[in-house]
Write an enzyme that holds these catalytic residues in place. Structure first.
Site, PDB file in Angstrom:
ATOM      1  N   SER A 111      -6.538  -1.933  -0.803  1.00 25.20           N
ATOM      2  CA  SER A 111      -6.125  -1.242  -2.030  1.00 25.20           C
ATOM      3  C   SER A 111      -7.266  -0.467  -2.715  1.00 25.20           C
ATOM      4  O   SER A 111      -7.050   0.684  -3.139  1.00 25.20           O
ATOM      5  CB  SER A 111      -5.442  -2.218  -3.003  1.00 25.20           C
ATOM      6  OG  SER A 111      -6.221  -3.375  -3.206  1.00 25.20           O
ATOM      7  N   HIS A 147      -7.427  -8.233  -7.963  1.00 23.72           N
ATOM      8  CA  HIS A 147      -7.742  -9.031  -6.769  1.00 23.72           C
ATOM      9  C   HIS A 147      -8.035  -8.038  -5.649  1.00 23.72           C
ATOM     10  O   HIS A 147      -7.172  -7.722  -4.841  1.00 23.72           O
ATOM     11  CB  HIS A 147      -6.568  -9.927  -6.398  1.00 23.72           C
ATOM     12  CG  HIS A 147      -6.219 -10.954  -7.435  1.00 23.72           C
ATOM     13  ND1 HIS A 147      -5.627 -10.632  -8.632  1.00 23.72           N
ATOM     14  CD2 HIS A 147      -6.388 -12.305  -7.441  1.00 23.72           C
ATOM     15  CE1 HIS A 147      -5.451 -11.744  -9.331  1.00 23.72           C
ATOM     16  NE2 HIS A 147      -5.907 -12.769  -8.633  1.00 23.72           N
ATOM     17  N   GLY A 172     -10.033 -11.806 -12.075  1.00 24.05           N
ATOM     18  CA  GLY A 172      -9.308 -10.558 -12.271  1.00 24.05           C
ATOM     19  C   GLY A 172      -8.371 -10.570 -13.467  1.00 24.05           C
ATOM     20  O   GLY A 172      -8.154  -9.540 -14.113  1.00 24.05           O
ATOM     21  N   GLU A 218     -13.268  -9.215  -7.838  1.00 26.71           N
ATOM     22  CA  GLU A 218     -13.108 -10.014  -6.614  1.00 26.71           C
ATOM     23  C   GLU A 218     -13.993 -11.245  -6.742  1.00 26.71           C
ATOM     24  O   GLU A 218     -15.170 -11.114  -7.047  1.00 26.71           O
ATOM     25  CB  GLU A 218     -13.497  -9.177  -5.376  1.00 26.71           C
ATOM     26  CG  GLU A 218     -13.572  -9.944  -4.073  1.00 26.71           C
ATOM     27  CD  GLU A 218     -12.317 -10.747  -3.745  1.00 26.71           C
ATOM     28  OE1 GLU A 218     -11.204 -10.207  -3.833  1.00 26.71           O
ATOM     29  OE2 GLU A 218     -12.460 -11.937  -3.422  1.00 26.71           O
ATOM     30  N   HIS A 251       0.822  -1.215   0.000  1.00 37.78           N
ATOM     31  CA  HIS A 251       0.000   0.000   0.000  1.00 37.78           C
ATOM     32  C   HIS A 251       0.855   1.264   0.000  1.00 37.78           C
ATOM     33  O   HIS A 251       0.445   2.285  -0.555  1.00 37.78           O
ATOM     34  CB  HIS A 251      -0.970  -0.011   1.197  1.00 37.78           C
ATOM     35  CG  HIS A 251      -1.992  -1.109   1.095  1.00 37.78           C
ATOM     36  ND1 HIS A 251      -2.717  -1.553   2.172  1.00 37.78           N
ATOM     37  CD2 HIS A 251      -2.400  -1.859   0.036  1.00 37.78           C
ATOM     38  CE1 HIS A 251      -3.539  -2.531   1.775  1.00 37.78           C
ATOM     39  NE2 HIS A 251      -3.354  -2.731   0.482  1.00 37.78           N
ATOM     40  N   ASP A 308      -2.684  -8.700  -7.153  1.00 28.32           N
ATOM     41  CA  ASP A 308      -2.385  -9.034  -5.754  1.00 28.32           C
ATOM     42  C   ASP A 308      -3.061 -10.346  -5.367  1.00 28.32           C
ATOM     43  O   ASP A 308      -3.944 -10.384  -4.514  1.00 28.32           O
ATOM     44  CB  ASP A 308      -2.884  -7.873  -4.871  1.00 28.32           C
ATOM     45  CG  ASP A 308      -2.579  -8.082  -3.400  1.00 28.32           C
ATOM     46  OD1 ASP A 308      -1.676  -8.861  -3.078  1.00 28.32           O
ATOM     47  OD2 ASP A 308      -3.258  -7.445  -2.568  1.00 28.32           O
TER      48      ASP A 308
HETATM   49  N1  SAM Z   1      -5.633  -6.143  -2.976  1.00 29.34           N
HETATM   50  C1  SAM Z   1      -6.296  -6.261  -1.686  1.00 29.34           C
HETATM   51  C2  SAM Z   1      -5.753  -5.186  -0.759  1.00 29.34           C
HETATM   52  O1  SAM Z   1      -4.563  -4.850  -0.865  1.00 29.34           O
HETATM   53  O2  SAM Z   1      -6.519  -4.678   0.049  1.00 29.34           O
HETATM   54  C3  SAM Z   1      -6.117  -7.628  -1.094  1.00 29.34           C
HETATM   55  C4  SAM Z   1      -6.416  -8.764  -2.020  1.00 29.34           C
HETATM   56  S1  SAM Z   1      -6.186 -10.361  -1.363  1.00 29.34           S
HETATM   57  C5  SAM Z   1      -4.474 -10.511  -1.209  1.00 29.34           C
HETATM   58  C6  SAM Z   1      -6.538 -11.371  -2.734  1.00 29.34           C
HETATM   59  C7  SAM Z   1      -8.013 -11.445  -3.106  1.00 29.34           C
HETATM   60  O3  SAM Z   1      -8.125 -12.042  -4.398  1.00 29.34           O
HETATM   61  C8  SAM Z   1      -8.862 -12.297  -2.186  1.00 29.34           C
HETATM   62  O4  SAM Z   1      -9.907 -11.500  -1.669  1.00 29.34           O
HETATM   63  C9  SAM Z   1      -9.417 -13.430  -3.085  1.00 29.34           C
HETATM   64  O5  SAM Z   1     -10.761 -13.782  -2.771  1.00 29.34           O
HETATM   65  C10 SAM Z   1      -9.337 -12.803  -4.462  1.00 29.34           C
HETATM   66  N2  SAM Z   1      -9.172 -13.708  -5.622  1.00 29.34           N
HETATM   67  C11 SAM Z   1      -8.537 -14.902  -5.682  1.00 29.34           C
HETATM   68  N3  SAM Z   1      -8.453 -15.324  -6.956  1.00 29.34           N
HETATM   69  C12 SAM Z   1      -9.047 -14.369  -7.735  1.00 29.34           C
HETATM   70  C13 SAM Z   1      -9.237 -14.201  -9.139  1.00 29.34           C
HETATM   71  N4  SAM Z   1      -8.804 -15.118 -10.015  1.00 29.34           N
HETATM   72  N5  SAM Z   1      -9.851 -13.073  -9.568  1.00 29.34           N
HETATM   73  C14 SAM Z   1     -10.305 -12.136  -8.687  1.00 29.34           C
HETATM   74  N6  SAM Z   1     -10.141 -12.236  -7.346  1.00 29.34           N
HETATM   75  C15 SAM Z   1      -9.514 -13.334  -6.873  1.00 29.34           C
END
Ligand code: SAM
Length: 278
Positions: free
Chosen positions: A100, A42, A144, A118, A19, A164
């Protein structure tokens, strides 16, 4: 596959690094008047209550953003600025820590737009309700990586994409490399941020060099290790962020911030940092 909930980890050392970088990239990129696309492949839930639910269980934030509050007076300017932003957010929305999407939405302007993806049903619901009144945001419960194909290049030809993933399955490393390669093929001047874990497994260790080999464009990676690790260790000893087409202040942001973060967030004598610019 969808076992990962970011709330468990919100505000930890990895969030601080990711971040901090996102904050300074967006601060710089929103100075130019042309509209900017923010693509979060993500996105998670958007923001997190640190004293409730999953975040309150392991309290990972206590050894991340929580440790930094007391160090504010000594923090280098880029860290201080990011922390003040975060604390201000927590004052306006009591107890909340910006993920994020929430961080980006505060820095983006009325003419910019956000594409947020998401997959987890609960996090998606929370994200969608958080952004329901924001006409700049397009939110879908979709993969994503596919958004990297469908939304690049944007009409304004200015974009920051953050990738991410949770890296829960080993195939994720290949997906990240493939998705970034394809995105660069479509739009090589975009700014791309890819977060990655510092783990002993070979797929994790080779990821930064595989990403770097995709392009000759300017790029860098910043890494923060908070403790030593050994094979089989399942905890997260550190993380890195790989950036293609970094806005020019980012190198100096990382040069001043990483040594401080390694010292302030370090948990043992293996705490360290690394800035690689090929
Ligand atoms: N970027 C966020 C932040 O910094 O606040 C945190 C994201 S977290 C590390 C990863 C997220 O990706 C999770 O909520 C998960 O459910 C989601 N996720 C996993 N595979 C995904 C995909 N193929 N496409 C979209 N989201 C996905």
């Amino acid at each position: 596959m969808l076992g990962y909930r970011h709330a468990f980890h919100a505000g930890n050392h990895a969030d601080v690094l990711k971040h901090l970088v996102l904050y300074h990239c967006l601060r710089y990129m929103t100075r130019k008047p042309k509209p900017l696309l923010y693509l979060d492949t993500h996105a998670g839930a958007g923001a997190y209550r640190l004293e409730e639910g999953y975040a309150a269980q392991n309290r990972e934030w206590e050894t991340g953003v929580g440790r930094l509050g007391a160090r504010l007076p000594e923090a280098p300017a880029p860290v201080e600025e990011y922390l003040r932003f975060t604390f201000e957010f927590g004052r306006e929305r009591p107890g909340e820590f910006p993920g994020s999407p929430a961080l980006a939405s505060r820095l983006l302007r009325p003419g910019d737009w956000l594409i947020l993806r998401e997959l987890h049903p609960s996090d998606f619901e929370e994200l969608a309700s958080r952004f329901s009144g924001d006409p700049r945001a397009q939110i879908r419960r979709e993969d994503g990586y596919s958004a990297m194909k469908s939304s690049l290049p944007p009409p304004s030809r200015r974009a920051l994409a953050i990738v991410d993933p949770p890296y829960e399955v080993v195939s994720e490393y290949d997906r990240v490399v493939d998705a970034l390669g394809e995105a660069l093929g479509r739009f090589e001047t975009g700014t791309y941020l890819v977060w990655y874990p510092l783990l002993e497994r070979p797929e994790a260790r080779s990821l930064p060099s595989r990403l770097s080999a995709l392009t000759e464009r300017p790029r860098l990676s910043g890494e923060l290790r908070v403790r030593g690790s050994s094979p089989g260790d399942r905890g997260l000893a550190g993380s890195g962020i790989f950036v293609v087409n970094p806005p020019w202040p980012l190198e100096s942001v990382l040069r001043s911030s990483l040594p401080f973060l390694a010292e302030a967030l370090g948990q043992d004598s293996s705490a360290d940092w690394n800035l690689r610019i090929p």
